[in-house]
Design a protein around this motif. Structure first.
Motif, PDB file in Angstrom:
ATOM      1  N   CYS A  26       0.841  -1.199   0.000  1.00  0.00           N
ATOM      2  CA  CYS A  26       0.000   0.000   0.000  1.00  0.00           C
ATOM      3  C   CYS A  26       0.878   1.251   0.000  1.00  0.00           C
ATOM      4  O   CYS A  26       0.601   2.223  -0.704  1.00  0.00           O
ATOM      5  CB  CYS A  26      -0.922  -0.025   1.206  1.00  0.00           C
ATOM      6  SG  CYS A  26      -2.056   1.368   1.277  1.00  0.00           S
ATOM      7  N   MET A  27       1.959   1.242   0.779  1.00  0.00           N
ATOM      8  CA  MET A  27       2.890   2.365   0.827  1.00  0.00           C
ATOM      9  C   MET A  27       3.525   2.583  -0.548  1.00  0.00           C
ATOM     10  O   MET A  27       3.649   3.727  -1.003  1.00  0.00           O
ATOM     11  CB  MET A  27       3.980   2.100   1.867  1.00  0.00           C
ATOM     12  CG  MET A  27       4.976   3.222   2.005  1.00  0.00           C
ATOM     13  SD  MET A  27       6.435   2.889   3.051  1.00  0.00           S
ATOM     14  CE  MET A  27       5.951   1.563   4.093  1.00  0.00           C
ATOM     15  N   VAL A  28       3.901   1.512  -1.217  1.00  0.00           N
ATOM     16  CA  VAL A  28       4.515   1.613  -2.543  1.00  0.00           C
ATOM     17  C   VAL A  28       3.513   2.193  -3.531  1.00  0.00           C
ATOM     18  O   VAL A  28       3.862   3.081  -4.325  1.00  0.00           O
ATOM     19  CB  VAL A  28       5.045   0.238  -3.020  1.00  0.00           C
ATOM     20  CG1 VAL A  28       5.468   0.293  -4.476  1.00  0.00           C
ATOM     21  CG2 VAL A  28       6.193  -0.218  -2.133  1.00  0.00           C
ATOM     22  N   ARG A  29       2.268   1.739  -3.490  1.00  0.00           N
ATOM     23  CA  ARG A  29       1.237   2.287  -4.383  1.00  0.00           C
ATOM     24  C   ARG A  29       1.040   3.773  -4.143  1.00  0.00           C
ATOM     25  O   ARG A  29       0.956   4.562  -5.086  1.00  0.00           O
ATOM     26  CB  ARG A  29      -0.091   1.538  -4.198  1.00  0.00           C
ATOM     27  CG  ARG A  29      -0.176   0.233  -4.961  1.00  0.00           C
ATOM     28  CD  ARG A  29      -1.605  -0.288  -5.015  1.00  0.00           C
ATOM     29  NE  ARG A  29      -2.216  -0.436  -3.705  1.00  0.00           N
ATOM     30  CZ  ARG A  29      -2.090  -1.512  -2.925  1.00  0.00           C
ATOM     31  NH1 ARG A  29      -1.368  -2.540  -3.338  1.00  0.00           N
ATOM     32  NH2 ARG A  29      -2.689  -1.577  -1.754  1.00  0.00           N
ATOM     33  N   TYR A  65      19.817   1.488   8.353  1.00  0.00           N
ATOM     34  CA  TYR A  65      19.725   0.945   9.709  1.00  0.00           C
ATOM     35  C   TYR A  65      18.295   0.690  10.160  1.00  0.00           C
ATOM     36  O   TYR A  65      18.077  -0.012  11.138  1.00  0.00           O
ATOM     37  CB  TYR A  65      20.397   1.887  10.708  1.00  0.00           C
ATOM     38  CG  TYR A  65      21.885   1.993  10.497  1.00  0.00           C
ATOM     39  CD1 TYR A  65      22.716   0.904  10.727  1.00  0.00           C
ATOM     40  CD2 TYR A  65      22.448   3.173  10.061  1.00  0.00           C
ATOM     41  CE1 TYR A  65      24.075   0.993  10.528  1.00  0.00           C
ATOM     42  CE2 TYR A  65      23.816   3.278   9.873  1.00  0.00           C
ATOM     43  CZ  TYR A  65      24.620   2.191  10.104  1.00  0.00           C
ATOM     44  OH  TYR A  65      25.965   2.282   9.913  1.00  0.00           O
ATOM     45  N   ALA A  66      17.326   1.307   9.477  1.00  0.00           N
ATOM     46  CA  ALA A  66      15.929   1.164   9.875  1.00  0.00           C
ATOM     47  C   ALA A  66      15.061   1.153   8.625  1.00  0.00           C
ATOM     48  O   ALA A  66      15.454   1.661   7.572  1.00  0.00           O
ATOM     49  CB  ALA A  66      15.522   2.325  10.785  1.00  0.00           C
ATOM     50  N   THR A  67      13.889   0.570   8.768  1.00  0.00           N
ATOM     51  CA  THR A  67      12.942   0.548   7.655  1.00  0.00           C
ATOM     52  C   THR A  67      11.597   1.056   8.146  1.00  0.00           C
ATOM     53  O   THR A  67      11.284   0.906   9.329  1.00  0.00           O
ATOM     54  CB  THR A  67      12.778  -0.868   7.068  1.00  0.00           C
ATOM     55  OG1 THR A  67      12.284  -1.724   8.091  1.00  0.00           O
ATOM     56  CG2 THR A  67      14.080  -1.386   6.497  1.00  0.00           C
ATOM     57  N   PRO A  68      10.809   1.634   7.273  1.00  0.00           N
ATOM     58  CA  PRO A  68      11.136   1.915   5.880  1.00  0.00           C
ATOM     59  C   PRO A  68      12.092   3.097   5.759  1.00  0.00           C
ATOM     60  O   PRO A  68      12.080   4.006   6.571  1.00  0.00           O
ATOM     61  CB  PRO A  68       9.783   2.258   5.261  1.00  0.00           C
ATOM     62  CG  PRO A  68       8.978   2.800   6.393  1.00  0.00           C
ATOM     63  CD  PRO A  68       9.443   2.074   7.621  1.00  0.00           C
TER      64      PRO A  68
END
Length: 101
Positions: A26-29, A65-68
């Motif tokens: 959903c984030m990518v969209r 070091y962290a995502t996203p």
């Protein structure tokens, strides 16, 4: 990759996530939609999504070091946003306005 014809500038982004799931999809969209709404029709872009759970070497190599984590590779300078990307439209506006000055 998309290129601004009038300035020959590419917009290249990399999104690092851990475990690509429905929330990340959903984030990518949303991110793609925000990019496409911001760019002119003659501009192109590349958005690479890297799942660090399957490619940890990529995270180490690119010092994630962290995502996203969203990284603007080009045009220079490189910029990073770590954490919540709910305001991705505002982030893109800021990045692109800075580059147009």
């Amino acid at each position: 990759m998309n290129v601004r014809r009038h300035r020959a500038v590419e917009l290249a982004l990399t999104l690092y996530v851990s475990r690509l799931d429905s929330d990340h999809e959903c984030m990518v969209r949303s991110l793609r939609e925000a990019i496409e709404n911001r760019l002119n029709t003659d501009q192109t872009y590349a958005l690479e999504v890297i799942d660090v759970s399957t490619k940890p070497e990529s995270a180490r190599e690119h010092i994630v070091y962290a995502t996203p984590t969203l990284v603007k590779i080009s045009p220079a300078p490189e910029r990073r946003i770590v954490g919540d990307l709910n305001n991705c439209r505002e982030i893109l506006e800021e990045w692109m306005l800075v580059e147009e000055q």
